[in-house]
Design an enzyme around this catalytic site. Sequence first.
Site, PDB file in Angstrom:
ATOM      1  N   SER A   1      18.950  44.648  -5.591  1.00 28.70           N
ATOM      2  CA  SER A   1      17.872  44.848  -5.127  1.00 28.70           C
ATOM      3  C   SER A   1      17.890  46.236  -4.140  1.00 28.70           C
ATOM      4  O   SER A   1      16.676  47.552  -4.236  1.00 28.70           O
ATOM      5  CB  SER A   1      17.233  44.110  -4.021  1.00 28.70           C
ATOM      6  OG  SER A   1      17.007  42.910  -4.741  1.00 28.70           O
TER       7      SER A   1
ATOM      8  N   ARG B   1      15.662  50.269  -4.908  1.00 28.24           N
ATOM      9  CA  ARG B   1      14.956  50.841  -4.420  1.00 28.24           C
ATOM     10  C   ARG B   1      15.618  52.078  -3.645  1.00 28.24           C
ATOM     11  O   ARG B   1      14.500  52.997  -3.570  1.00 28.24           O
ATOM     12  CB  ARG B   1      14.572  49.888  -3.013  1.00 28.24           C
ATOM     13  CG  ARG B   1      13.897  48.823  -3.336  1.00 28.24           C
ATOM     14  CD  ARG B   1      13.652  47.669  -2.383  1.00 28.24           C
ATOM     15  NE  ARG B   1      12.813  46.886  -2.653  1.00 28.24           N
ATOM     16  CZ  ARG B   1      13.020  44.868  -3.654  1.00 28.24           C
ATOM     17  NH1 ARG B   1      14.056  45.614  -4.277  1.00 28.24           N
ATOM     18  NH2 ARG B   1      12.318  44.484  -4.378  1.00 28.24           N
TER      19      ARG B   1
ATOM     20  N   GLY C   1      13.101  43.703 -14.557  1.00 30.02           N
ATOM     21  CA  GLY C   1      11.448  43.973 -13.791  1.00 30.02           C
ATOM     22  C   GLY C   1      11.711  44.289 -12.517  1.00 30.02           C
ATOM     23  O   GLY C   1      10.219  44.161 -12.832  1.00 30.02           O
TER      24      GLY C   1
ATOM     25  N   ARG D   1       7.382  38.740 -19.872  1.00 32.45           N
ATOM     26  CA  ARG D   1       7.577  38.716 -18.101  1.00 32.45           C
ATOM     27  C   ARG D   1       6.006  39.529 -17.783  1.00 32.45           C
ATOM     28  O   ARG D   1       4.929  39.784 -18.656  1.00 32.45           O
ATOM     29  CB  ARG D   1       8.696  39.119 -17.040  1.00 32.45           C
ATOM     30  CG  ARG D   1       9.759  38.791 -18.000  1.00 32.45           C
ATOM     31  CD  ARG D   1      11.019  39.083 -17.230  1.00 32.45           C
ATOM     32  NE  ARG D   1      10.602  38.328 -15.727  1.00 32.45           N
ATOM     33  CZ  ARG D   1      11.724  38.771 -15.026  1.00 32.45           C
ATOM     34  NH1 ARG D   1      12.947  40.189 -15.281  1.00 32.45           N
ATOM     35  NH2 ARG D   1      11.575  38.407 -13.768  1.00 32.45           N
TER      36      ARG D   1
ATOM     37  N   SER E   1       6.345  37.729  -4.015  1.00 35.18           N
ATOM     38  CA  SER E   1       7.437  38.093  -4.789  1.00 35.18           C
ATOM     39  C   SER E   1       7.802  39.898  -4.150  1.00 35.18           C
ATOM     40  O   SER E   1       6.852  40.615  -3.653  1.00 35.18           O
ATOM     41  CB  SER E   1       6.745  38.976  -6.000  1.00 35.18           C
ATOM     42  OG  SER E   1       7.298  40.414  -6.279  1.00 35.18           O
TER      43      SER E   1
ATOM     44  N   ASP F   1      17.523  33.739  -6.315  1.00 33.30           N
ATOM     45  CA  ASP F   1      17.936  33.571  -6.985  1.00 33.30           C
ATOM     46  C   ASP F   1      19.254  33.035  -7.714  1.00 33.30           C
ATOM     47  O   ASP F   1      20.246  33.092  -8.610  1.00 33.30           O
ATOM     48  CB  ASP F   1      18.652  35.682  -7.253  1.00 33.30           C
ATOM     49  CG  ASP F   1      17.567  36.257  -7.417  1.00 33.30           C
ATOM     50  OD1 ASP F   1      16.861  36.202  -8.516  1.00 33.30           O
ATOM     51  OD2 ASP F   1      16.874  37.909  -7.157  1.00 33.30           O
TER      52      ASP F   1
ATOM     53  N   ARG G   1      22.230  35.294 -15.232  1.00 35.01           N
ATOM     54  CA  ARG G   1      22.798  34.538 -14.231  1.00 35.01           C
ATOM     55  C   ARG G   1      22.978  33.097 -14.532  1.00 35.01           C
ATOM     56  O   ARG G   1      23.772  32.665 -14.058  1.00 35.01           O
ATOM     57  CB  ARG G   1      21.728  34.367 -13.235  1.00 35.01           C
ATOM     58  CG  ARG G   1      21.338  35.804 -12.020  1.00 35.01           C
ATOM     59  CD  ARG G   1      20.671  35.417 -10.826  1.00 35.01           C
ATOM     60  NE  ARG G   1      20.318  36.322 -10.320  1.00 35.01           N
ATOM     61  CZ  ARG G   1      20.957  38.220  -9.835  1.00 35.01           C
ATOM     62  NH1 ARG G   1      22.087  37.601  -9.671  1.00 35.01           N
ATOM     63  NH2 ARG G   1      20.594  38.780  -9.469  1.00 35.01           N
TER      64      ARG G   1
HETATM   65  C1  S3P Z   1      14.208  41.167  -6.664  1.00 39.81           C
HETATM   66  C2  S3P Z   1      12.287  40.318  -6.012  1.00 39.81           C
HETATM   67  C3  S3P Z   1      13.006  38.381  -6.722  1.00 39.81           C
HETATM   68  C4  S3P Z   1      14.378  38.644  -7.607  1.00 39.81           C
HETATM   69  C5  S3P Z   1      14.897  39.467  -8.077  1.00 39.81           C
HETATM   70  C6  S3P Z   1      15.156  40.730  -7.235  1.00 39.81           C
HETATM   71  C7  S3P Z   1      13.687  42.461  -5.491  1.00 39.81           C
HETATM   72  O1  S3P Z   1      11.434  38.939  -7.732  1.00 39.81           O
HETATM   73  O2  S3P Z   1      14.742  37.380  -8.965  1.00 39.81           O
HETATM   74  O3  S3P Z   1      16.401  39.374  -8.663  1.00 39.81           O
HETATM   75  O4  S3P Z   1      14.698  42.926  -5.953  1.00 39.81           O
HETATM   76  O5  S3P Z   1      12.352  42.686  -5.142  1.00 39.81           O
HETATM   77  P1  S3P Z   1      10.677  38.194  -8.020  1.00 39.81           P
HETATM   78  O6  S3P Z   1       9.594  39.292  -6.622  1.00 39.81           O
HETATM   79  O7  S3P Z   1       9.891  38.272  -8.955  1.00 39.81           O
HETATM   80  O8  S3P Z   1      10.446  37.167  -6.833  1.00 39.81           O
END
Ligand code: S3P
Length: 436
Positions: A26, A30, A99, A127, A170, A322, A395
């Site tokens: 994550s 970013r 995603g 998705r 989210s 996760d 996962r």
């Molecule tokens: C993430 C947020 C989660 C998580 C993904 C990473 C992130 O998804 O499942 O693996 O880095 O912000 P959602 O924001 O769709 O819940």
Amino acid sequence: MKNEVQVIVRPARNVRGTVRLPGDKSISHRYAMLAGIAEGSSRLENYSTGADCASTLGCMRALGVAWERNDKDGNVIEVQGRGLSLNGPASALDCGNSGSTMRMLSGIVAGQDFTSEMVGDESLSRRPMARVITPLSAMGAQIASRGGNPPLRITGATLKAIDYIMPVASAQVKSCLLFAGLFADGETRIEEPLRTRDHGEIALRAFGAKLDHASNGTGNVVRIRGGQRLRGIEARIPGDLSSAAFFLCAAALFRGSQLTVSGLLMNPTRARLLDILMQIGLRISVTQLDEIHGELVGSLQVEGATLTQATIAGADSAALIDEIPVLAAIAPYTEHGIEIRDAKELRVKESDRIAAVASNLRLMGAQVEEREDGLKIPGQQTLHGAELDSFGDHRIAMAFAVAALRAAGETLIRGAESAAISYPAFFQTLEEITER
Ligand code: S3P
């Protein structure tokens, strides 16, 4: 990637050793995005080794951001920031399986003066993207999609600030809108129904942006002013807690296990797993705690014991989203089982994770109750090795490698290569810490 690699996992006697994880996925996404739109250069040490974070870097390069990787020094990425304005890409931005890349980067390309197309693999193409399309369109971007799914075609604009209450909790959407807020006239206000990971907020501050933050009881309200300029940083990315989850759960399966994890991300919005594992019996002590660019990093000493039971529901389901697959995979080995509710988001992850977990546990001989928004898995079950499928989901592959350690007989995992989406060295590290 289609079921190319099969891995066989043999039962283990114990788990013992020391692990240090690649950088958090994550945070890596970013930092790579913000480093690209910052002024000056950034140096990102311990960048995630996962294919997803490489997808983000690939997209940034296509948008005109120059970066170099120095693997010798442990995955150091040096990025030359371009400031807020990027180059129109010559071809579609390939987000692969990620995603996070598509959702968060859409907030940045929505503020550019060109059109970009964002594409993904088969799983990503299924998705839901309406969650970013709706608010970004309200800010003034023009977005075409295939009925709310990828590919996305985003024509950027000078965005207008919005006041937005997110219908789905989210962190990806929250970060997308905070990033878009940088390109907006005025102040963007985002309210989340439940508290989600705050790496977007912390990273923006690390790169020099100012944000206001307040709590609304269950979640957060974050405000950001447009037009703020970012500056590059030098950072070491903390170890990925969601990857560490697999080893922590492996240690939880054996009474005599002993595991040391160092340099681990301990951000409170991510660390709920540690509380749950302690509640169900794992002994965890934090032996060191530091802060780097606003993120907590620590070292853990872990010892196995008998596992009791847990119910994961409400805000916990969002906080553990996760980690639920691996918690579910060890549930049959607890005394009284694990119940998971309010987790229907799991059905729209890289795979339908509720169905995938139920199917694999059943193949191992477990009794499982599958529900629309979760699972109920009784404890004290004896599982046997089986032929399982990863469903192309990293996962799921890793969760069942852990479940296999306590099963009778060998387990074969098809599509094991999907682990590389977040953690290419997973199977090797798992071998290093298991005793047979
Ligand atoms: C993430 C947020 C989660 C998580 C993904 C990473 C992130 O998804 O499942 O693996 O880095 O912000 P959602 O924001 O769709 O819940």
